[in-house]
Design a protein around this motif. Structure first.
Motif, PDB file in Angstrom:
ATOM      1  N   MET A  60       0.790  -0.984   0.070  1.00 28.77           N
ATOM      2  CA  MET A  60       0.147  -0.100  -0.131  1.00 28.77           C
ATOM      3  C   MET A  60       0.962   1.338  -0.122  1.00 28.77           C
ATOM      4  N   SER A  61       0.172   2.332  -0.505  1.00 24.34           N
ATOM      5  CA  SER A  61       0.902   3.652  -0.541  1.00 24.34           C
ATOM      6  C   SER A  61       1.112   4.449   0.742  1.00 24.34           C
ATOM      7  N   GLN A 106      -2.407   5.712   1.365  1.00 28.08           N
ATOM      8  CA  GLN A 106      -3.284   4.464   1.907  1.00 28.08           C
ATOM      9  C   GLN A 106      -2.972   4.358   3.432  1.00 28.08           C
ATOM     10  N   SER A 134     -11.420  -6.527  -4.010  1.00 26.47           N
ATOM     11  CA  SER A 134     -10.667  -5.232  -3.967  1.00 26.47           C
ATOM     12  C   SER A 134      -9.141  -5.658  -3.664  1.00 26.47           C
ATOM     13  N   LEU A 157      -5.762  -2.144  -4.430  1.00 25.51           N
ATOM     14  CA  LEU A 157      -4.710  -2.062  -3.799  1.00 25.51           C
ATOM     15  C   LEU A 157      -4.628  -2.260  -2.286  1.00 25.51           C
ATOM     16  N   VAL A 158      -5.627  -3.077  -1.913  1.00 26.72           N
ATOM     17  CA  VAL A 158      -5.625  -3.218  -0.403  1.00 26.72           C
ATOM     18  C   VAL A 158      -5.447  -4.954  -0.241  1.00 26.72           C
ATOM     19  N   ALA A 187      -8.605   3.048   3.245  1.00 25.47           N
ATOM     20  CA  ALA A 187      -7.600   2.477   2.425  1.00 25.47           C
ATOM     21  C   ALA A 187      -7.988   2.202   0.923  1.00 25.47           C
ATOM     22  N   LEU A 188      -9.110   1.471   1.072  1.00 20.37           N
ATOM     23  CA  LEU A 188      -9.823   1.129  -0.483  1.00 20.37           C
ATOM     24  C   LEU A 188     -10.060   2.480  -1.146  1.00 20.37           C
ATOM     25  N   GLY A 220      -7.092   3.521  -2.655  1.00 18.68           N
ATOM     26  CA  GLY A 220      -6.441   2.693  -3.234  1.00 18.68           C
ATOM     27  C   GLY A 220      -7.082   2.654  -4.777  1.00 18.68           C
ATOM     28  N   GLU A 264      -5.839   5.377  -6.769  1.00 19.22           N
ATOM     29  CA  GLU A 264      -4.562   5.422  -7.113  1.00 19.22           C
ATOM     30  C   GLU A 264      -4.567   4.542  -8.500  1.00 19.22           C
ATOM     31  N   ALA A 265      -5.304   3.316  -8.363  1.00 22.58           N
ATOM     32  CA  ALA A 265      -5.305   2.306  -9.245  1.00 22.58           C
ATOM     33  C   ALA A 265      -5.634   2.810 -10.562  1.00 22.58           C
ATOM     34  N   TYR A 321       0.700   4.635 -12.471  1.00 21.16           N
ATOM     35  CA  TYR A 321       0.734   3.521 -11.697  1.00 21.16           C
ATOM     36  C   TYR A 321       0.703   2.316 -12.692  1.00 21.16           C
TER      37      TYR A 321
END
Length: 458
Positions: free
Chosen positions: A57-58, A61, A256, A261-262, A302-303, A306, A309-310, A315
């Motif tokens: 994760m970033s 996130q 997800s 990205l989680v 966080a999702l 994400g 970001e995704a 990315y």
């Protein structure tokens, strides 16, 4: 001189991975009856078993997790996630679940009945499992080009409209609750579906009054391929592309743990208030309340980050170029892989790699085991073991492709790791003529056997 491509991020934290000897790995894999799922993570050097929930994760996130609202009902984190999903997909009703197969379980409890037919493009194992558990039938309608690993076709995940039409013309409409479009199509090598095909499938389905449902675990990667391979979309953003293809469906299920990205999570998104209401009952029964559904508030926070970001091009370009690097290196070494390279994984063609191993001795599983023994690399079989037995005859189903999937976790491994994987496979490939026998199954579950099956070396 052209500058080399480099990732649009830098590392802030690292995790140690343990080296081992070949003799240790031989003993470890024998002790778990040659099932790669049963190994402990400390027994694996490079883990390419799955890209599901295994990425990094970033910082954004991780920061969002500190603002997670853990309220049982009406969590702020849920409403932030709901808004993100609505903006990205256009679907208005959102039910969080703990992962993708949970989303399928909830939604299929509403939509799938005994005797139903669900056409789609090479349904993945959990999708097929949930369909067959309900005594319905999944029918593969993927284009034939997808089964020739050496053939270049930019969208091998496409559905064959002629195959779909035959099903529609020979099956009562009430027996086809939906057509599932998997983006990207995991079982065939992470292959994308074109926007042109999605539009055509939607148009045909509307003509027959049958809805389209997306299995959207890797929807952002699919949107990337549309942008880079369909001329019409070269100047369109990833988010705009995703919004368009979702507009052709009645809803979606999402793991997800891939393009979210989680490490854990999933959801259902719909536009039909009636189906949403019915699914809400099952969500409460199986998952939790409708505003958390098996997810922590911090995970929902966080999702939300994400998903944003995704769906950014930089990315995705970094992500897919790393997969491409592994695929191209293997191809240069002469190792047979599915082409073009997919978005999340490289798929080794075991039929071409080890044709000397009889098909009934699970040649893809044998190759995956050898990859672990030689290099400490854990992949996964996508072939006869995963295809399971026919639920009526209980005979093995032999798919056209016997594959070993090397799924690349997101933002996790370096190019040197990819080069190591490719070199190990080259060494195995150079000695492949020695492979004469595979494995037999000595114990298996009645459905989705590949997770826990036990094998014996022949």
């Amino acid at each position: 001189m052209d500058l080399p491509y480099t990732e649009p991020y830098k590392y802030k934290m690292v995790e140690s991975i343990k080296r081992s000897t070949m003799e240790q790995r031989k003993r470890w894999i024998q002790n778990v009856h040659y099932n790669l799922f049963s190994l402990t993570s400390d027994q694996v050097f490079i883990d390419l078993l799955t890209d599901s929930g295994t990425g990094a994760m970033s910082d954004a996130q991780w920061s969002a997790m500190f603002t997670g609202d853990e309220s049982y009902a009406g969590s702020r984190s849920f409403h932030a996630l709901e808004k993100t999903i609505q903006n990205l997909t256009g679907f208005q009703y959102v039910l969080p679940t703990h992962q993708g197969r949970a989303a399928e379980n909830v939604l299929f409890s509403v939509l799938v009945k005994e005797g139903d037919i669900i056409p789609g493009n090479a349904h993945f194992d959990t999708t097929k499992g949930h369909i067959e558990f309900r005594k319905a039938k999944a029918i593969d309608c993927t284009i034939d080009e997808a089964y020739d690993t050496r053939l270049y076709h930019p969208f091998k995940g496409n559905l064959d409209l002629k195959k779909l039409k035959i099903i529609f013309d020979t099956t009562p409409k009430e027996k086809i609750p939906f057509v599932v479009v998997t983006i990207t199509c995991n079982s065939l090598g992470g292959q994308p579906v074109s926007m042109q095909n999605i539009r055509a499938v939607s148009s045909l389905c509307k003509k027959y009054g049958i809805p389209v449902l997306f299995d959207a675990a890797r929807f952002a990667e699919n949107a990337y391929f549309i942008k880079t391979r369909e001329e019409e979309f070269k100047n369109i953003t990833i988010k705009e592309i995703a919004k368009e293809f979702f507009s052709y469906g009645m809803g979606m299920t999402m793991s997800s743990k891939k393009d979210g990205l989680v490490n854990m999570g999933g959801f259902i998104a719909l536009n039909d208030p009636k189906i949403y209401k019915e699914a809400s009952v099952f969500n409460i029964m199986f998952e939790g309340y409708i505003t958390y559904g098996g997810m922590n508030g911090r995970d929902m926070a966080a999702l939300a980050v994400g998903l944003d970001e995704a769906t950014e091009f930089d990315y995705l370009e970094s992500r897919i170029k790393q997969v491409e690097f592994l695929g191209q290196t293997l191809d240069d070494f002469g190792v047979p892989v599915q082409k073009p390279f997919g978005g999340h994984a490289i798929f080794i063609d075991a039929n071409k790699f080890v044709p000397t191993i009889p098909i009934e001795q699970y040649r893809a599983q044998a190759l995956a085991i050898e990859l672990y023994i030689v290099g400490g690399i854990r992949g996964v079989e996508i072939g006869t073991v995963l295809a399971d037995r026919d639920p009526f005859t209980r005979k093995n189903r032999y798919p056209e492709l016997e594959l070993v999937r090397l799924a690349i976790p997101r933002r996790t491994y370096s190019q040197n790791h990819m080069l190591y994987v490719a070199t190990v496979l080259k060494n195995i490939y150079d000695s492949r003529k020695e492979a004469k026998s595979g494995y037999t199954i000595i114990e298996e579950a009645p459905i989705m056997r590949h997770f826990t099956a036990k094998f014996k070396k022949i």
